[in-house]
Design an enzyme around this catalytic site. Structure first.
Site, short mmCIF file in Angstrom:
data_model
loop_
_atom_site.label_atom_id
_atom_site.label_comp_id
_atom_site.label_asym_id
_atom_site.label_seq_id
_atom_site.Cartn_x
_atom_site.Cartn_y
_atom_site.Cartn_z
N SER A 1 0.83 -1.21 0.00
CA SER A 1 0.00 0.00 0.00
C SER A 1 0.86 1.25 0.00
CB SER A 1 -0.91 0.03 1.23
OG SER A 1 -1.62 -1.18 1.35
N GLN A 2 0.24 2.32 -0.48
CA GLN A 2 0.87 3.64 -0.47
C GLN A 2 1.15 4.05 0.99
OE1 GLN A 2 -2.04 6.40 -1.73
NE2 GLN A 2 -0.57 7.99 -2.23
#
Ligand code: SAH
Length: 221
Positions: A71-72
């Site tokens: 994930s970012q």
């Protein structure tokens, strides 16, 4: 950076770039210093393939193989910050180990992190990485996380890092005051990050904004 010493080079670079990432997250509204410190202390470049390690501190999601993504950082920070609303963090459950990065960040804030991954190869790699960075309070299993981890319930927080219909066992395995964070599909088909807080038999619900996660799937691979 000393070109003849790439390992030392990335080590030094990463401490500095990690600080820069934390500054960027602060600018984007992440205010909990405990969360920012946990992110600053976690070497994200060791949770992605070596070929991508130079991009590890960009604020973007990156491929981790098998069609999945790490994930970012902004989303990891948001989820982790949302978890901090729990009255205590003795036991946290994660659905979707992926690279192991979110679990590594959580391990600095919780006593024990239990994490589940349905793809065997990703579960194995994540376990290796967590071991390599000397994190010993994350318990990672290759199982379908849709049934939670009943033998360790109740949890103070449950973090779902893949989007889909939330199964009832996850709600059942949440302790009183416990927090469940998950991407949930809205009426327009777009995902929203939702925080549920357990109040007896009721669940308080709060929308934390738009997100985009890979799908939550059933069964093992
Ligand atoms: N938290 C991860 C992000 C992983 S992407 C990180 O920090 O890197 C989401 C992951 O959820 C994928 O690896 C996917 O295989 C996994 N997943 C999807 N459905 C699942 C399920 N039912 N049980 C466990 N893992 C699941």
């Amino acid at each position: 950076m000393n070109a003849s010493s790439p390992v030392r080079g990335i080590g030094m670079t990463s401490a500095r770039t990690r600080r820069r990432l934390v500054e960027a997250l602060r600018d984007q509204g992440i205010g909990d210093e405990r969360v920012l410190s946990a992110i600053e202390a976690t070497p994200r470049h060791l949770f992605v393939d070596e070929a991508l390690s130079s991009r590890a501190y960009e604020n973007s999601a990156l491929p981790i193989g098998r069609g999945q993504t790490i994930s970012q950082p902004r989303v990891v920070a948001m989820m982790t910050e949302a978890v901090m609303a729990a009255p205590k963090l003795e036991k946290v459950l994660e659905i979707g180990t992926g690279s192991g990065y979110q679990a590594a960040v959580l391990s600095r804030l919780a006593q024990k992190v239990f994490t589940t991954e349905r793809i065997g190869e990703l579960a194995r790699l994540a376990r290796q990485r967590l071991h390599r960075v000397k994190i010993h309070n994350v318990y990672a299993r290759h199982v379908d996380g849709l049934t939670g981890w009943p033998s360790q319930a109740p949890f103070d927080a449950i973090v779902v890092t893949a989007g889909g219909r939330l199964p009832q066992p996850l709600f059942d395995q949440l302790g009183e005051g416990g927090v469940l964070i998950a991407p949930v599909a809205g009426s327009d088909g777009m995902q929203r990050l939702i925080r549920f807080i357990r109040r007896g038999a009721e669940f308080e619900r709060e929308d934390l904004g738009a997100v985009s996660f890979v799908p939550l799937l059933e069964g093992l691979e």
